[in-house]
Design a protein around this motif. Structure first.
Motif, PDB file in Angstrom:
ATOM      1  N   LEU A  82       0.884  -1.233   0.181  1.00 58.37           N
ATOM      2  CA  LEU A  82      -0.024  -0.035   0.141  1.00 58.37           C
ATOM      3  C   LEU A  82       0.808   1.145  -0.168  1.00 58.37           C
ATOM      4  N   GLY A  83       0.135   2.442  -0.352  1.00 62.86           N
ATOM      5  CA  GLY A  83       1.096   3.456  -0.476  1.00 62.86           C
ATOM      6  C   GLY A  83       0.996   4.182   0.920  1.00 62.86           C
ATOM      7  N   ILE A  84       1.635   5.125   1.356  1.00 68.04           N
ATOM      8  CA  ILE A  84       2.026   5.685   2.564  1.00 68.04           C
ATOM      9  C   ILE A  84       0.534   6.062   3.254  1.00 68.04           C
ATOM     10  N   ASP A  85      -0.239   7.005   2.404  1.00 66.63           N
ATOM     11  CA  ASP A  85      -1.474   7.232   3.136  1.00 66.63           C
ATOM     12  C   ASP A  85      -2.487   6.121   3.542  1.00 66.63           C
ATOM     13  N   SER A 391      -7.315  10.243  -1.883  1.00 67.77           N
ATOM     14  CA  SER A 391      -7.556  11.344  -2.466  1.00 67.77           C
ATOM     15  C   SER A 391      -6.350  11.930  -3.017  1.00 67.77           C
ATOM     16  N   PRO A 392      -6.349  12.578  -4.304  1.00 68.56           N
ATOM     17  CA  PRO A 392      -5.305  13.028  -4.919  1.00 68.56           C
ATOM     18  C   PRO A 392      -4.840  14.375  -4.484  1.00 68.56           C
ATOM     19  N   ASP A 393      -3.575  14.591  -4.330  1.00 65.00           N
ATOM     20  CA  ASP A 393      -2.979  15.939  -3.977  1.00 65.00           C
ATOM     21  C   ASP A 393      -2.232  16.494  -4.957  1.00 65.00           C
ATOM     22  N   ALA A 394      -2.860  17.351  -5.804  1.00 67.92           N
ATOM     23  CA  ALA A 394      -2.251  17.951  -6.979  1.00 67.92           C
ATOM     24  C   ALA A 394      -1.035  18.683  -6.669  1.00 67.92           C
ATOM     25  N   ASP A 395      -1.069  19.302  -5.561  1.00 67.56           N
ATOM     26  CA  ASP A 395       0.022  20.459  -5.243  1.00 67.56           C
ATOM     27  C   ASP A 395       1.441  19.592  -4.596  1.00 67.56           C
TER      28      ASP A 395
END
Length: 500
Positions: A82-85, A391-395
């Motif tokens: 899994l990813g970090i989040d 949830s994407p974080d574009a920044d």
């Protein structure tokens, strides 16, 4: 005791369902930022990544070493692709399940007329209600229950505190010397203190006071003194164990104690309480806690056994002494008061009797209804957890992609740099600095300071004004939403001497 293992299994499954519900609720509010993006909250995944990827172990920690928290996160990272989040949210679920385990230990053994599993689940449900009322992104608020869901804010110390009460209760419940349980108490105290000396304040002092007072009763003296000395001995062993790890510890913790500031401390904590009670949700959490404390005092006075009295007393004495101690030491961080939220839960398992007014048929129907509600609630919460994890974080993606592709080394301040740093392919490409571009050795791998100069800076709203002299150096500004990159490549700016 027939089919007792089924009840225990159902208890753990119920706790897992509550954990998913609570995590989904907290993660879907502004408090989700505290779980996934707060710079303090990222120390454990950053530390574990550096260990597992062979980036060195020369870390600059605070007073807390986060050893149990890091071990759990490392196991999750090794076991789950899994990813970090997503890992942080799974870790939050694991923490709540571990809380159930500690409360279940306090509830004592199953025997006729008792329902320790049901009452333990009730305690975790009450915790869930309190955590659900906490919705702000502030790490400095009086919203303390949801801090358990983080990997940073002392979840292992909270669980060790409750487990210590549970072990003491088991010793009081049984006859004989119970040497194995005494050794377990010493081991928990040693491990918890080794990782976080706050265990001394949260558990050793207040629980030791309860045991010492109980030892004044002649027929309890031997057992209570044994518990007392194993608790104290384990704590001392943990403190001694920190000596070989001194190179990692940037702050011994003594600097946090400022007794002369106790009036300011009292005012600060008072303001936090008033702020918490300024909203309807805050009132709900406050009323629940007040009811638990009142019940704990009443049960202490009416206890029918030394085990019940020990647990009931712990439910209100621990919060009281911790609050007094925090003020007396002049502290002002809300997280130091976590026992105020968690210890009162223990009153629900002080004497976990089975309700006598419920017929077996009604009890079975009630159990089935609760099980269905938990199953439905967990099912509805899984998408909320998944959404928070993906949830994407574009920044963030913008700045991570730019740094990964730049082949440069840059810098940023603590509250700005840590989230992008964690998500880089090579975290050493971002160096943590202060506002004067000196290396900032705090909750970070000192290997980062092998870099002696940087070619860009990252900033956001949390960045303190820089005190730098760049002369006529040309700066290219790259906008990444809430972040900005000040790129002055190929020119370099030297880093100052690292400090903590």
């Amino acid at each position: 005791m027939k089919h007792g293992w089924v009840r225990e299994l159902l208890g753990w499954l119920g706790a897992a369902a509550i954990a998913v519900i609570v995590t989904g609720q907290v993660a879907s509010t502004a408090r989700g930022d505290l779980l996934l993006r707060d710079s303090d909250s990222l120390v454990v995944p950053m530390f574990v990544r550096s260990i597992l990827e062979g980036q060195g172990v020369d870390w600059a920690m605070s007073t807390v070493l986060f050893l149990p928290e890091s071990a759990v996160f490392a196991l999750l990272r090794l076991a789950l692709p899994l990813g970090i989040d997503a890992l942080l949210l799974v870790n939050a679920i694991v923490n709540v399940i571990a809380l159930y385990g500690a409360v279940r230990l306090v509830a004592g053994r199953r025997r006729a007329g008792r329902a320790p599993v049901a009452w333990s689940l009730a305690a975790i449900a009450v915790f869930g209600v309190i955590a659900a009322t906490e919705t702000s992104a502030s790490r400095d608020s009086a919203e303390l229950a949801s801090l358990l869901l983080t990997t940073t804010y002392y979840s292992a110390t909270v669980i060790a505190m409750l487990a210590s009460v549970g072990i003491a209760r088991r010793v009081c419940d049984r006859s004989g010397r119970q040497r194995g349980m005494l050794i377990a108490l010493g081991a928990v105290a040693a491990a918890a203190t080794l990782s976080n000396p706050l265990y001394l304040v949260w558990t050793t002092v207040p629980l030791g006071a309860i045991l010492g007072f109980a030892a004044l009763r002649a027929h309890d003296r031997g057992r209570m003194l044994s518990l007392f000395w194993w608790l104290v001995g384990g704590t001392i062993a943990g403190l001694l164990g920190r000596i070989p790890l001194a190179a990692w510890i940037e702050n011994s913790g003594l600097g946090y104690a400022k007794p002369q500031l106790w009036p300011e401390s009292a005012a600060s904590y008072g303001e936090l309480v008033l702020e918490r009670l300024s909203t309807p949700l805050g009132w709900i959490g406050g009323v629940v806690l007040a009811a638990l404390v009142v019940l704990a005092i009443r049960r202490t006075m009416r206890a029918s056994s030394r085990a019940e009295r020990l647990v009931a007393a712990s439910a209100w004495v621990l919060p009281l002494l911790v609050a007094i101690g925090a003020i007396a030491l002049g502290t002002n961080a809300a997280r130091y008061l976590e026992p105020v939220v968690f210890a009162p839960l223990l009153v629900l398992v002080a004497d976990p009797k089975r309700p006598t007014r419920l017929s077996p048929a009604v009890a079975r129907v009630s159990t089935a209804v609760v099980a269905v509600l938990l199953l439905v609630g967990a099912g509805l919460s899984v998408p909320r957890v998944a959404q928070a994890a993906t949830s994407p974080d574009a920044d963030l993606a913008c700045i991570v992609d730019w740094v990964d592709e730049s082949d440069q080394v840059g810098a940023g301040q603590f509250w700005t740099v840590r989230l992008p740093k964690l998500h880089l392919e090579d975290p050493t490409r971002l160096v943590q600095v202060d506002h004067q571009l000196n290396g900032y050795e705090w909750l970070v791998n000192r290997r980062d300071f092998d870099s002696t100069a940087v070619t860009f800076l990252i900033v956001d709203a949390e960045t303190q004004s820089w005190e730098l002299s760049l002369g006529a150096m040309q700066v290219n500004v790259v906008e990444c939403g809430r972040y900005a990159i000040y790129d002055f490549a190929p020119e370099e700016v030297p880093l100052g001497f690292p400090h903590s």
